[in-house]
Design an enzyme around this catalytic site. Structure first.
Site, PDB file in Angstrom:
ATOM      1  CG  ASP A  14      -1.976  -1.052   1.186  1.00  6.87           C
ATOM      2  OD1 ASP A  14      -2.376  -1.431   0.070  1.00  6.87           O
ATOM      3  OD2 ASP A  14      -2.403  -1.505   2.262  1.00  6.87           O
ATOM      4  NE  ARG A  39      -8.536   6.813   7.490  1.00  2.00           N
ATOM      5  CZ  ARG A  39      -8.572   5.789   6.662  1.00  2.00           C
ATOM      6  NH1 ARG A  39      -7.497   5.049   6.497  1.00  2.00           N
ATOM      7  NH2 ARG A  39      -9.680   5.486   6.008  1.00  2.00           N
TER       8      ARG A  39
END
Length: 499
Positions: free
Chosen positions: A217, A297
């Site tokens: 990722d 986040r």
């Protein structure tokens, strides 16, 4: 027949009681701590003891006062002017859910002398990749300043410490750090930035195993199905996906003293709302600086128990702490500074869930300092009067946040990097007992008249307020009492039947 009947009676009786001990043993992961509140209490007492020690030494102007900050992780080792000869002392300094991460303690010192990464399937001895895949515990250090530009994911084996103290070390490139199905990892004093996706190639993860890896990722640090992890004093920014992601049943993690900047989705804890093993995820996030250019986040939580304690949130664009899937979020003694945008003042965000769905989630705020209109929306047990004092804590407790986070990130970096390549052209050396390394803007360099009032305010509201007896202790006592009574009755009945 009497013994089975007594067991049935015991089960029925215990199931009729709503003691926390029942929930405590409902473990979704084998390495999950059964009493997370006990770990939280231990963190609190450790911080208060360290702050108290600093205050006493500052007041008397004796001993090690000049090197103490009140941060228990740093004060554990930095006051030793000869720390370089006893590097592995660091492994004894952890707190929180990742406190048992031993890293390479007890193993040999491995010195990285080669910054190259030419062949991930057959790494060259002397490289970081060769060091981290070995089977035995290793304490990995660096011979000089270096930038390691990875060709693909850097796969770790268990029982490794990557210790960047004394050198200016950057990890960047493709894949960056992957901790998959490993345990006992410490990553300390490293710059991690500009990580990009990579993969579809063979990568060695141990001396005897090379495996095919799909596309990654682009996380700075990816924690996958791993436990006993401690990430401390790193500077992270500019990665393609998350700066730190922990998913797929990972637990026993402490993320401390790091500096996060210039990134959108900073930290993800939990795979997805439907992945039940992540209910056992337990993470401590302490003494970090969430700095410039961050969007959201910090962290974003799915399930699990997340303790966010004594961090400095100086910027966000959307929200600071978010979650879904009923995570427990325990926010204590943080400073939240809201952006100027009037629509982004809320610290918290329940993701893709209406109020009817999240009203029972246990999100607490205790001793947090709200700046520039910031506000935290508690829920569940967090609405109890025990946490009501959080909204009225005096701003002077912010002095303590400056002390605890003044050296966040890699030692020698400034507290705010600015919108530049993070940590570039800046040394990463660590000094000894003087404690003067770094150019942090913290004001806690001496004794403060407010310090004595702050210990209790951060966590309990008053330093003279006696903490209530933990409910887990009460429930345990009653459980053993019930078991003892039933055992006595059953044993007596058996003896009578034998007469």
């Amino acid at each position: 027949m009497l013994l089975p009947i007594s067991c049935i009676l015991l089960i029925c009786l215990l199931s009729s009681l709503s003691f926390p001990i029942i929930a405590a043993f409902n473990l979704s992961l084998p390495h999950q701590h059964p009493y997370p509140e006990a770990v939280v209490d231990e963190v609190q007492s450790t911080i208060n003891a360290s702050l108290c020690r600093r205050q006493l030494l500052s007041a008397t102007e004796h001993g090690q006062a000049s090197c103490l900050t009140g941060n228990p992780l740093d004060d554990c080792w930095r006051c030793d002017s000869n720390w370089g000869a006893n590097r592995q002392k660091l492994a004894e300094c952890g707190i929180g859910f990742g406190r048992d991460a031993m890293g390479g303690k007890g193993g040999q010192i491995y010195i990285v002398t080669d910054s190259s990464d030419s062949d991930p399937a057959n790494p060259r001895p002397g490289t970081l990749r060769h060091a981290v895949i070995q089977e035995e515990p290793l304490w990995i250090v660096f011979s000089a300043d270096m930038t390691i530009t990875l060709k693909h994911e850097l796969m770790f084996n268990s029982y490794k410490t990557v210790d960047g103290r004394g050198a200016n070390v950057h990890i960047t490139g493709h894949g960056c750090i992957t901790l998959q199905y490993v345990s006992n990892i410490i990553i300390h004093n490293i710059h991690i930035h500009h990580c990009k996706p990579s993969g579809n190639t063979n990568i060695r993860s141990s001396p005897t195993h090379v495996g095919w890896r799909g596309k990654s990722d682009g996380d700075g640090i990816s924690i996958f199905g791993s436990r006993k992890i401690w990430i401390d004093h790193c500077t992270l920014s500019y990665c393609t996906d998350g700066l730190i992601d922990a998913i797929m049943g990972s637990t026993g993690i402490t993320i401390s003293n790091n500096h996060f900047s210039h990134h959108d989705e900073v930290m993800l804890l939990g795979h997805d709302d439907g992945y039940l093993p992540d209910s056992g995820m337990q993470v401590t996030i302490a003494f970090n600086h969430f700095g410039e250019g961050l969007v959201q986040r910090m962290p974003r939580c799915r399930r699990g128990y997340i303790h966010v304690v004594n961090n400095d949130f100086t910027q966000w664009e959307m929200y600071a702490i978010g979650g879904s899937g009923n995570p427990t979020i325990n926010s204590q003694g943080n400073r939240y500074t809201a952006p100027s945008d009037p629509s982004a003042k809320e610290v918290t965000k329940r993701v893709d869930t209406n109020e009817g769905g999240w009203a029972g989630w246990n999100w607490r705020t205790e001793g947090d300092v709200m700046v520039n209109g910031a506000f935290f929306v508690p829920s569940g047990a967090g609405l109890s009067t025990q946490y009501a004092m959080a909204s009225s804590v005096a701003p002077k407790s912010a002095v303590q946040i400056d002390q605890l986070t003044m050296y966040s990130g890699v030692f020698g970096d400034p507290r705010d990097n600015g919108d530049i390549y993070p940590g570039s052209n800046r040394g990463g050396s660590v000094t000894g007992a003087s404690g003067n390394t770094g150019t942090g803007t913290g004001t806690g360099t001496g004794g403060s008249s407010d310090d004595g009032e702050l210990f209790g305010m951060i966590f309990r509201g008053s330093s003279s307020e006696a903490a209530p007896l933990p409910s887990s202790i009460i429930s345990t006592f009653f459980s053993f009492l019930i078991i003892s009574i039933l055992y006595t009755i059953t044993n007596h009945a058996v003896r009578l039947s034998l007469l």
